[in-house]
Write a protein that holds these residues in place. Structure first.
Motif, PDB file in Angstrom:
ATOM      1  N   THR A   4       0.833  -1.203   0.000  1.00  0.00           N
ATOM      2  CA  THR A   4       0.000   0.000   0.000  1.00  0.00           C
ATOM      3  C   THR A   4       0.864   1.248   0.000  1.00  0.00           C
ATOM      4  OG1 THR A   4      -1.732  -1.175   1.204  1.00  0.00           O
ATOM      5  CG2 THR A   4      -1.821   1.230   1.240  1.00  0.00           C
ATOM      6  N   ALA A   8       1.085   3.891  -3.049  1.00  0.00           N
ATOM      7  CA  ALA A   8       0.733   5.279  -2.768  1.00  0.00           C
ATOM      8  C   ALA A   8       1.832   6.220  -3.247  1.00  0.00           C
ATOM      9  CB  ALA A   8       0.482   5.467  -1.271  1.00  0.00           C
ATOM     10  N   SER A  42      -0.914  11.726  -1.649  1.00  0.00           N
ATOM     11  CA  SER A  42      -1.353  10.345  -1.830  1.00  0.00           C
ATOM     12  C   SER A  42      -1.354   9.581  -0.517  1.00  0.00           C
ATOM     13  CB  SER A  42      -0.437   9.655  -2.837  1.00  0.00           C
ATOM     14  OG  SER A  42      -0.767   8.308  -2.976  1.00  0.00           O
ATOM     15  N   SER A  46      -4.780   8.469   1.275  1.00  0.00           N
ATOM     16  CA  SER A  46      -5.039   7.045   1.538  1.00  0.00           C
ATOM     17  C   SER A  46      -5.294   6.801   3.017  1.00  0.00           C
ATOM     18  CB  SER A  46      -3.850   6.202   1.083  1.00  0.00           C
ATOM     19  OG  SER A  46      -3.703   6.274  -0.306  1.00  0.00           O
ATOM     20  N   THR A  49      -8.766   8.149   3.905  1.00  0.00           N
ATOM     21  CA  THR A  49      -9.813   7.320   3.314  1.00  0.00           C
ATOM     22  C   THR A  49     -10.020   6.030   4.093  1.00  0.00           C
ATOM     23  OG1 THR A  49      -9.271   8.211   1.148  1.00  0.00           O
ATOM     24  CG2 THR A  49     -10.574   6.211   1.192  1.00  0.00           C
ATOM     25  N   TYR A  50      -8.929   5.369   4.459  1.00  0.00           N
ATOM     26  CA  TYR A  50      -9.061   4.102   5.177  1.00  0.00           C
ATOM     27  C   TYR A  50      -9.455   4.309   6.636  1.00  0.00           C
ATOM     28  CZ  TYR A  50      -7.366   1.782   1.068  1.00  0.00           C
ATOM     29  OH  TYR A  50      -7.248   1.314  -0.213  1.00  0.00           O
ATOM     30  N   PRO A  65      -9.638   6.584  -2.869  1.00  0.00           N
ATOM     31  CA  PRO A  65      -8.370   7.087  -2.331  1.00  0.00           C
ATOM     32  C   PRO A  65      -7.591   7.918  -3.352  1.00  0.00           C
ATOM     33  CG  PRO A  65      -8.607   4.764  -1.818  1.00  0.00           C
ATOM     34  CD  PRO A  65      -9.721   5.126  -2.745  1.00  0.00           C
TER      35      PRO A  65
END
Length: 92
Positions: A4, A8, A42, A46, A49-50, A65
């Motif tokens: 991830t 990103a 980014s 991310s 968003t999570y 994201p």
């Protein structure tokens, strides 16, 4: 987790360029700063968003994201331009 972060960062390179396209006018910043702010946008996008609870249960490309990253990067770029100002070199 590592995948991830790496994705990103790679997507951050693209996000920085897209964020500058979204912002009106010309920003007097270099490509390196654009890339760094895109990566930060980014990663922060991310993370936000999570933390909000986004889950890509269907698989595929995670558009939410990505869009949030562009918005965060645009805010970071606008903030950077506002703080640094428009510096022009005066010829003597």
């Amino acid at each position: 987790m590592i995948g991830t972060i790496i994705s990103a960062i790679v997507v951050g390179l693209i996000i920085g360029a897209l964020a500058r396209l979204v912002l009106p006018g010309k920003q007097n910043i270099g490509i390196i700063v654009t890339i760094i702010l895109g990566i930060l946008g980014s990663l922060i996008g991310s993370f936000i968003t999570y933390k909000v609870g986004y889950n890509n249960a269907n698989g595929g490309w995670e558009i939410i994201p990505f869009v949030v990253g562009i918005v965060v990067a645009a805010i970071l770029i606008a903030g950077y331009v506002a703080v640094t100002g428009r510096r022009h070199k005066v010829a003597r």
